[in-house]
Design an enzyme around this catalytic site. Structure first.
Site, PDB file in Angstrom:
ATOM      1  N   ASP A 245       0.828  -1.205   0.000  1.00 47.85           N
ATOM      2  CA  ASP A 245       0.000   0.000   0.000  1.00 47.85           C
ATOM      3  C   ASP A 245       0.866   1.260   0.000  1.00 47.85           C
ATOM      4  OD1 ASP A 245       0.885  -0.593   2.621  1.00 47.85           O
ATOM      5  OD2 ASP A 245      -0.619   0.758   3.454  1.00 47.85           O
ATOM      6  N   GLU A 246       0.278   2.325  -0.472  1.00 51.96           N
ATOM      7  CA  GLU A 246       0.823   3.683  -0.351  1.00 51.96           C
ATOM      8  C   GLU A 246       2.266   3.813  -0.862  1.00 51.96           C
ATOM      9  OE1 GLU A 246      -1.879   5.071   3.456  1.00 51.96           O
ATOM     10  OE2 GLU A 246      -0.008   4.025   3.853  1.00 51.96           O
ATOM     11  N   ALA A 247       2.580   3.057  -1.907  1.00 54.53           N
ATOM     12  CA  ALA A 247       3.894   3.220  -2.559  1.00 54.53           C
ATOM     13  C   ALA A 247       3.731   4.277  -3.651  1.00 54.53           C
ATOM     14  CB  ALA A 247       4.364   1.890  -3.133  1.00 54.53           C
TER      15      ALA A 247
END
Length: 578
Positions: free
Chosen positions: A370-372
């Protein structure tokens, strides 16, 4: 009261008659049978006779059990009360289990749960065909059609029988049994109480095979003992997975022998600048073993390719610019990532996942995803696809946050969906390609959200989540276009940016964790907010007695503080005080 003596059933010790009343029998105690003259009883041991008489008279004079058979959380699949079948745990009770090490282990766990408050010895023994005999029988029977985690609990005047085809089923039956006893059963020291259980039969099995909670130990580090306490909370409510978020920007929390600086350097920080910490392999093994003994599978998460600042501080060669960033103790996300173009990154990923997999007997490896924000498009999907193959080569099943959805499907892949809007065509398409889902909606299941605006810790980016909001949704239909058959279960994450102590953890877990547990375990037909809130209210005194922190939310009709049962001055012979 006019008393005569009567021979009754197997509740009566050999050669001793029990006490009953001569008036018309109370329907809850059963009929009087075969009266015998008093001289016959004089031959019995006087002490045993006095004990039996005291117990029988107490049962006759005592009020009915305070709990109904249906007053359990999560709600049971099928309940058949029997008002005439109430049973009181006697001091001489024995727990007898099938002659199988797994069944005997559950029996010992039950004895350890009941001994502190009752002060009773509760010896554990085994038998080919266990019978209650005015005690508790745990019967492992692989011919019964109860499923892998189901159980049948029967309470009669002759005692208690728990039947299951697996040790997990026996364990869940034990969790129901402990809830049917008075709240004082949670006392760590002996108390004076009538240990009565309501009569009847419960037949029960879970709705979903995956029922879990996540603890973030990366933002703030928590000692092994704190994690074990969380395991106990999960076990109490029949949750069977503990997801540990082991790595993030603020700290790396698991020893990796082949990359020792991950903990020597990367573990030394946490949110707010605290000392951080990490688990040795022995620590992690202890957590896994403790959880396994309670039929809970540990799901380790190594978050990739983002949320990796702590790893980059330790090994700058993994950074895109090969320069070590400063340690990070804030709470922002999306700024860090390992270099997806460097083979050294994949050597690192392979080594880390191999060592973690070797310590983890469960089938899952969670790779985050997530959230890369700085790894986009084909670069991101290419990285994920390569890491998914690494996981498969280790013999594990890949789990990742739903941002993995665009990557090519790998057989068995599970996506953990944490959105706040059930309209998610990308995830629905991944499901059509074969992915399965764990449902963790941020605005229902994220236990780091505040209950109300004045909750002293927590966040509100996904909204405020009171107990009703945690309870009133359906994991099986929550994501549009995803059939319930693709949903393997539900998980309640607890992120710890604002959580610094065990008391903080418990405050945010309870009373919302039981709500999520009921969604995962109970049939949808039993879903009823008013019934749930009333059942949940009875757990407040249990938590208080056990010394567990919880949020006394006004939406639950908590009972007024009950009178504290009398503490015994002495410990019965053969019982070790705890």
């Amino acid at each position: 009261m006019n008393l005569t003596f009567a021979i009754t059933d197997a509740n009566t010790p050999p050669g001793v008659a029990a006490v009953s009343t001569t008036p018309s029998p109370d329907p809850t105690t059963g009929p009087v049978t075969d009266e015998v003259p008093l001289p016959t009883l004089v031959q019995a041991d006087a002490a045993t006779l006095a004990q039996v008489a005291e117990r029988a008279a107490g049962d006759l004079l005592a009020p009915p059990t305070r709990h109904r058979l249906a007053d359990v959380v999560p709600a049971a699949q099928h309940v058949e009360p029997d008002p005439t079948g109430d049973w009181v745990l006697p001091a001489e009770a024995v727990i007898v289990a099938s002659a199988d090490p797994a069944a005997l282990a559950v029996a010992e766990q039950l004895a350890n749960l009941l001994r502190p408050a009752t002060g009773y010895p509760l010896p554990v023994t085994d038998a080919t065909t266990p019978e209650p005999a005015d005690g508790i029988a745990l019967v492992l029977d692989d011919t019964v059609d109860l499923g892998a985690e189901g159980y049948r609990l029967g309470i009669t005047t002759n005692g208690v029988r728990v039947t299951a085809s697996t040790a997990a089923g026996l364990f869940y039956g034990v969790q129901t049994l402990r809830q049917l006893l008075p709240a004082a059963i949670e006392s760590p020291v002996p108390v004076t109480e009538r240990w009565a259980l309501p009569g009847g039969t419960i037949t029960d099995a879970p709705r979903f095979p995956y029922r879990g909670a996540m603890l973030d130990v990366a933002r703030h580090f928590f000692a092994v003992e704190d994690v074990l306490r969380v395991v106990d909370h999960l076990a109490r409510y029949k949750l069977n997975h503990l997801h540990l978020h082991l790595t993030d920007d603020q700290g790396w929390r698991i020893t990796v022998d082949s990359w020792p600086k991950l903990t020597a350097i990367g573990a030394a920080t946490e949110v707010g600048g605290g000392p951080g910490g990490h688990y040795t392999k022995a620590d992690y093994t202890r957590i896994v073993s403790y959880a396994s003994a309670r039929h809970i599978t540990v799901v380790p998460e190594i978050d990739l390719p983002g949320h990796t600042n702590a790893a980059l501080v330790a090994y700058p060669e993994l950074a895109p610019d090969k320069i070590a960033p400063p340690p990070y103790t804030g709470t922002e996300v999306g700024f860090s990532y390992v270099d997806p173009a460097d083979q050294r990154t994949y050597d690192f990923v392979t080594d880390v996942l191999r060592e973690v997999a070797a310590l983890t007997p469960g089938p899952w490896l969670h790779i985050g995803g997530d959230e890369a924000f700085k790894v986009n498009g084909e670069v991101y999907t290419g990285f994920v696809e390569r890491v998914q193959r690494i996981v498969a080569d280790l013999g594990k099943t890949v789990v990742g946050w739903h941002q993995l959805a665009p990557a090519a499907h790998l057989d068995g892949r599970v996506l953990q969906w944490w959105g706040t809007n059930g309209e998610d065509p990308t995830t629905a398409e991944a499901v059509r390609r074969g992915a399965r889902l764990i449902i963790s909606p941020g605005n229902h299941a994220y236990l780091d959200m505040k209950y109300a605006s004045d909750t002293p810790i927590g966040h509100d980016w996904a909204g405020l989540i009171d107990v009703r909001k945690a309870y009133d949704w359906d994991p099986g239909t929550h994501v549009t276009g995803v059939p319930s058959t693709a949903v393997i279960g539900v998980e309640a994450p607890l992120w710890t940016e604002s959580v610094t102590s065990l008391a903080d953890i418990e405050l945010l877990l309870l009373p919302r964790l039981p709500a999520i547990a009921e969604l995962g375990w109970s049939p949808r037909a039993t879903h009823d907010w008013n019934g749930f809130r009333d059942r949940l209210a009875g757990h407040g005194p249990r938590w208080e007695t056990a010394g567990i922190t919880f949020h006394r939310t006004p939406e639950i009709p908590w009972p007024s503080t009950p009178a504290i049962p009398g503490q015994r001055r002495t410990t019965p012979t053969g019982v070790n005080p705890t």
